[in-house]
Design a protein around this motif. Structure first.
Motif, PDB file in Angstrom:
ATOM      1  N   GLU A 157       4.175  12.534 -11.856  1.00  0.00           N
ATOM      2  CA  GLU A 157       3.288  11.422 -12.227  1.00  0.00           C
ATOM      3  C   GLU A 157       4.026  10.094 -12.276  1.00  0.00           C
ATOM      4  O   GLU A 157       3.487   9.060 -11.871  1.00  0.00           O
ATOM      5  CB  GLU A 157       2.633  11.681 -13.597  1.00  0.00           C
ATOM      6  CG  GLU A 157       1.404  12.535 -13.539  1.00  0.00           C
ATOM      7  CD  GLU A 157       0.621  12.539 -14.862  1.00  0.00           C
ATOM      8  OE1 GLU A 157       1.111  11.933 -15.856  1.00  0.00           O
ATOM      9  OE2 GLU A 157      -0.458  13.136 -14.895  1.00  0.00           O
ATOM     10  N   PRO A 160       5.143   7.936  -8.504  1.00  0.00           N
ATOM     11  CA  PRO A 160       4.176   7.104  -7.767  1.00  0.00           C
ATOM     12  C   PRO A 160       3.546   5.991  -8.593  1.00  0.00           C
ATOM     13  O   PRO A 160       3.328   4.890  -8.066  1.00  0.00           O
ATOM     14  CB  PRO A 160       3.124   8.108  -7.279  1.00  0.00           C
ATOM     15  CG  PRO A 160       3.311   9.326  -8.099  1.00  0.00           C
ATOM     16  CD  PRO A 160       4.732   9.353  -8.526  1.00  0.00           C
ATOM     17  N   VAL A 161       3.256   6.231  -9.881  1.00  0.00           N
ATOM     18  CA  VAL A 161       2.618   5.161 -10.663  1.00  0.00           C
ATOM     19  C   VAL A 161       3.606   4.030 -10.925  1.00  0.00           C
ATOM     20  O   VAL A 161       3.230   2.854 -10.935  1.00  0.00           O
ATOM     21  CB  VAL A 161       2.015   5.702 -11.978  1.00  0.00           C
ATOM     22  CG1 VAL A 161       3.072   6.000 -13.031  1.00  0.00           C
ATOM     23  CG2 VAL A 161       0.976   4.722 -12.530  1.00  0.00           C
ATOM     24  N   HIS A 258      -1.341   6.862  -6.716  1.00  0.00           N
ATOM     25  CA  HIS A 258      -0.595   7.907  -7.414  1.00  0.00           C
ATOM     26  C   HIS A 258      -1.353   9.219  -7.554  1.00  0.00           C
ATOM     27  O   HIS A 258      -0.739  10.280  -7.554  1.00  0.00           O
ATOM     28  CB  HIS A 258      -0.150   7.420  -8.801  1.00  0.00           C
ATOM     29  CG  HIS A 258      -1.227   7.389  -9.816  1.00  0.00           C
ATOM     30  ND1 HIS A 258      -2.001   6.294 -10.038  1.00  0.00           N
ATOM     31  CD2 HIS A 258      -1.688   8.347 -10.647  1.00  0.00           C
ATOM     32  CE1 HIS A 258      -2.879   6.561 -10.981  1.00  0.00           C
ATOM     33  NE2 HIS A 258      -2.724   7.798 -11.350  1.00  0.00           N
ATOM     34  N   GLU A 376       7.764   8.525  -0.572  1.00  0.00           N
ATOM     35  CA  GLU A 376       7.976   9.065  -1.927  1.00  0.00           C
ATOM     36  C   GLU A 376       8.279  10.559  -1.876  1.00  0.00           C
ATOM     37  O   GLU A 376       9.170  11.050  -2.577  1.00  0.00           O
ATOM     38  CB  GLU A 376       6.746   8.780  -2.794  1.00  0.00           C
ATOM     39  CG  GLU A 376       6.619   7.308  -3.176  1.00  0.00           C
ATOM     40  CD  GLU A 376       5.306   6.974  -3.875  1.00  0.00           C
ATOM     41  OE1 GLU A 376       5.250   5.916  -4.521  1.00  0.00           O
ATOM     42  OE2 GLU A 376       4.340   7.755  -3.760  1.00  0.00           O
TER      43      GLU A 376
END
Length: 415
Positions: A157, A160-161, A258, A376
Motif C-alpha cells: 500500500e 504506490p500511494v 495505487h 513500481e
C-alpha cells in the motif's frame, strides 16, 4: 472446477449464472473463466442482466471499438434510455465521476488526457527509479529484523500511494487519509452497492474534494514542480482545467494510482511463492524481470471487469443485438487466460512471451498510469525477494470478497 452454485452455463442459450459472493468463484475465478472459454466466451450473465465477453480477441476489439463508450448521456437523455434520475445522496460522488478522465469521451477526454499525459510518459516515469528503490529499501529496513510481516499494509500500500502523492504534490503524511477515502469510494464499483456503501462513498468524496480544493487554492499562490501545479497552469487551445476537472483528475490519479498496484503487488508475491517460482531466475536480468512482471499481470490481474455503453443500436458478428444505452461487461482477466491466445493459460510461466495481456485495458482508455505501475512492480518486487531470500507464506492468503477488484485481505509472510 468451481461448485455448481458458483457458475452454471447453458451453452445453447449462452446464458450463465454466476454467484459473485460464492467463495468458490471469487477465490479462484480463473477456473470459472476456463469453463466459459470452453462453452461460451460471449454470454448473458443472468444476475447482471447484461452481455459479457471473455475471449481475448473480442475483449481487445471491443475495448477499441468506438461504437462503445464509457458514458452515454452525451448522446442520449435519461428519459430516452429509461434511466433513473441521479440519487441525491450521491451528488458529491457523482460530481467527481462527471469530470473523471476514466468516464469521459472525446473531445472532453482528449483535452483532459493531453494535459495530464506528459507526466506519465515513460521517459518522465523513469526518473522516479531512485526514489521508488529507496522507498522500497527503507520500508524493508523497518520490518526485516522481525522475521515476519503483513505485506499489504507495510509495503504494497505504501509504495504506490507515496509515489503518486509526491508526483501530484500532495503531502505524503496524508497517505493514511488518502487510502481511507479511496477504499471507501472504490466500493461503489462493486455489483449492487448497499445504501450504506453509497452514503459512505459520497461522504468520502465530499471530504476528498474539499481537501484537494484547499491544496489547489494554495498551489495557485505557491506553484512548484509537481503534477498538480502543471495541471493548474497548463493550457490547451487557450483553456485551462476547471476546479471540478482538477479535483476529479487528482482523485482519479490518486485512487487508480495505487488501488490496482496494491492488489497487483500482493497478487504477484502470492503467485511467485505459491508456484515455487525461483525469484533469482525470474529477476535475473531486466528482460527477465519485465517478462515476469507481465506474466504476473496476465495471470493475477487486479481488475477483472471494465464496462462500456453501446452508443447506438449495434449488431455484433456473433448475433448479439444491443440497443443504444445497453451496458456490456468486458472480462479483462478472463481474456488474459484465453487458450486461443495463450498456451496452457492457467499455468504461471514467468518467462512467457506470447503477446500483450489486457490488464491495463486497450484503446482510448488504456491506463494512463501503466508505465508507472510497471516501474513500481519492476523495482519493488525484485528488491523484496533480494532483501528477504527465505521469503515464504506464513498462512493461506485470504482473497477479498470483492469480485471487480481481485486482491487479498492480508498477506502474511515470514523468512
Amino acid at each position: 472446477m468451481p461448485a455448481q452454485s458458483a457458475i452454471s452455463v447453458a451453452p445453447s442459450t449462452r446464458s450463465v449464472s454466476i454467484d459473485v459472493r460464492d467463495p468458490a468463484f471469487y477465490r479462484n475465478p480463473l477456473a470459472s473463466y476456463a469453463k466459459l472459454h470452453q462453452q461460451c466466451p460471449a454470454f448473458f450473465w443472468e444476475e447482471q442482466q447484461k452481455w459479457f465477453f471473455a475471449g481475448y480477441d473480442q475483449v481487445n476489439g471491443l475495448l477499441r471499438d468506438r461504437r462503445f463508450g464509457r458514458q452515454i448521456l452525451h448522446v442520449a437523455t435519461r428519459e430516452e434510455l429509461g434511466l433513473p434520475d441521479p440519487k441525491p445522496h450521491l451528488q458529491d460522488f457523482d460530481r467527481l465521476e462527471a469530470y473523471s478522465l476514466l468516464e469521459l469521451e472525446p473531445p472532453a477526454h482528449t483535452r483532459l488526457r493531453t494535459l495530464v499525459n506528459r507526466a506519465f510518459v515513460s521517459r518522465q516515469i523513469e526518473q522516479l527509479k531512485p526514489e521508488i528503490a529507496a522507498l522500497s529499501h527503507s520500508l524493508i529496513d523497518g520490518f526485516e529484523k522481525d522475521g515476519e510481516v503483513e505485506l499489504l499494509k507495510t509495503y504494497a500500500e505504501i509504495i504506490p500511494v507515496t509515489v503518486i502523492a509526491r508526483m501530484l504534490g500532495v503531502p505524503v503524511d496524508m497517505a493514511p487519509k488518502l487510502l481511507d477515502w479511496s477504499h471507501r469510494m472504490v466500493r461503489m464499483y462493486m455489483f449492487n452497492p448497499t445504501l450504506e456503501t453509497e452514503l459512505d462513498a459520497n461522504q468520502a468524496s465530499a471530504e476528498f474534494s474539499a481537501y484537494l480544493k484547499s491544496i489547489i487554492d494554495w498551489k495557485r499562490d505557491n506553484p512548484s514542480d509537481d503534477l498538480l501545479t502543471h495541471m493548474i497552469t497548463s493550457e490547451k487551445d487557450g483553456e485551462r482545467l476547471s476546479d471540478d476537472e482538477l479535483i476529479s483528475t487528482a482523485v482519479l490519479l490518486l485512487n487508480a494510482g495505487h488501488e490496482a498496484t496494491v492488489h497487483q503487488l500482493g497478487n504477484a508475491v502470492r503467485t511467485l511463492l505459491e508456484t515455487g517460482t525461483s525469484a533469482e531466475a525470474a529477476f535475473s536480468s531486466d528482460a527477465a524481470t519485465e517478462r515476469a512482471i507481465e506474466e504476473c499481470m496476465r495471470y493475477a490481474a487486479p481488475l477483472h471487469i471494465f464496462q462500456r455503453y453501446a452508443l447506438s443500436d449495434i449488431e455484433l458478428d456473433d448475433g448479439i443485438s444491443l440497443k443504444k444505452g445497453d451496458k456490456i461487461g468486458l472480462l479483462l482477466a478472463a481474456a488474459n487466460v484465453d487458450p486461443k491466445k495463450f498456451s496452457d493459460p492457467l499455468a504461471f510461466r514467468p518467462d512467457r512471451n506470447e503477446g500483450a495481456h489486457v490488464s491495463f485495458g486497450a484503446g482510448l482508455h488504456f491506463c494512463i498510469g501503466a508505465p508507472l505501475a510497471r516501474l513500481e512492480l519492476k523495482l519493488s518486487l525484485p528488491i523484496l525477494f533480494e532483501r528477504l531470500p527465505g521469503l515464504r507464506l506464513k498462512g493461506e492468503p485470504q482473497v477479498k470478497d470483492s469480485y471487480h477488484f481481485h486482491g487479498l485481505e492480508r498477506l502474511e509472510l515470514e523468512w
